[in-house]
Design a protein around this motif. Structure first.
Motif: not given
Length: 281
Positions: A3, A77, A80, A215
């Motif tokens: 990430w 996150i 995403d 990821l």
């Protein structure tokens, strides 16, 4: 998880440097009222920990390096989830995705659903389309719940965003309305089904995020599974020295939470997350 150095979300409202807000926090009575009305669908960790709710307010306290890393992680996150659900929700449910805001707080916070304590864990408020998270919860997961790691933390965020998806498609509102007219036992059972569906949606996100952004790394899926196990009602009740009582479950057992997380991951399909149909409803 891979990430670092990736795009973050603009939909972060970081209030952590403000400290705890409100006089005295919500307290035990306020917490129970919130839970009784079913506004919040977070992880109620109050049976096993009270430290987060007892910390003094820290007005103007600068963020530590660890706080800043957590903030960057949450932002990536969340970005995403925005990209994944923008396409998945439209393709699979014919519903346009609306990005939620993620509020980072410390201690206590006020939302459109009322006041909340960090001891309740992360939660989603359907009234303002916001996810609320005290990032110290990540430390708690690692130190007291044996569920540390980036993938475990990402699962928590993805689960709460799953409630936002439920809100957008109308499931959350329908279930809340039904719970308000139900007995306590039936209300608890409905809460379990909504939580397991959010776990399933978290699994869909994990699959899609890995396919799109590469990821996940070795061991990440197990970290997420460990987190799902740690927040099972039976595990939390046992950790508090109580005998697990299925009729009192509001989130599902550890086995159920792991099952639905993997069902979402393996299928990648919202249609496979129909916990209500699976329960015969």
């Amino acid at each position: 998880m891979q990430w670092r150095g990736r795009r973050g979300s603009r939909n972060i409202d970081d209030r952590r440097s403000m400290g705890a807000r409100g006089a005295g926090g919500v307290g035990i009575v306020g917490m129970l009222v919130v839970l009784a009305f079913g506004y919040f669908f977070g992880v109620d960790i109050s049976p096993i920990v009270s430290e987060l709710d007892q910390r003094p307010a820290a007005t103007g306290q600068p963020l530590s390096e660890r706080d800043q890393v957590y903030g960057e992680f949450v932002s990536v996150i969340l970005a995403d989830t925005e990209e994944v659900w923008a396409s998945v929700l439209l393709e699979q449910a014919n519903v346009a995705y609306r990005d939620p805001t993620l509020v980072l707080f410390r201690g206590q916070v006020q939302s459109a659903c009322g006041g909340a304590s960090a001891a309740m864990g992360p939660f989603y408020c359907p009234n303002d389309h916001k996810v609320y998270l005290d990032t110290d919860f990540f430390d708690l997961m690692q130190q007291k719940m044996q569920a540390g790691g980036d993938a475990a933390f990402a699962y928590v965020i993805a689960h709460e965003v799953g409630h936002h998806v439920q809100n957008l498609v109308g499931t959350l509102g329908q279930v809340n309305a039904l719970r308000s007219r139900s007995s306590q036992a039936d209300s608890n059972a409905l809460s379990v089904l909504i939580e397991l569906q959010a776990d399933c949606y978290a699994g869909i996100w994990a699959r899609q995020a890995h396919e799109r952004f590469d990821l996940l790394e070795a061991g990440d899926l197990q970290e997420a599974m460990d987190a799902a196990h740690a927040v099972g009602d039976d595990v939390i009740q046992s950790g508090a020295g109580r005998t697990p009582m299925p009729d009192s479950f509001t989130h599902g057992s550890a086995q159920q939470r792991q099952h639905w997380l993997m069902r979402g991951y393996n299928s990648g399909q919202m249609a496979q997350c129909d916990t209500f149909g699976a329960a015969g409803l």
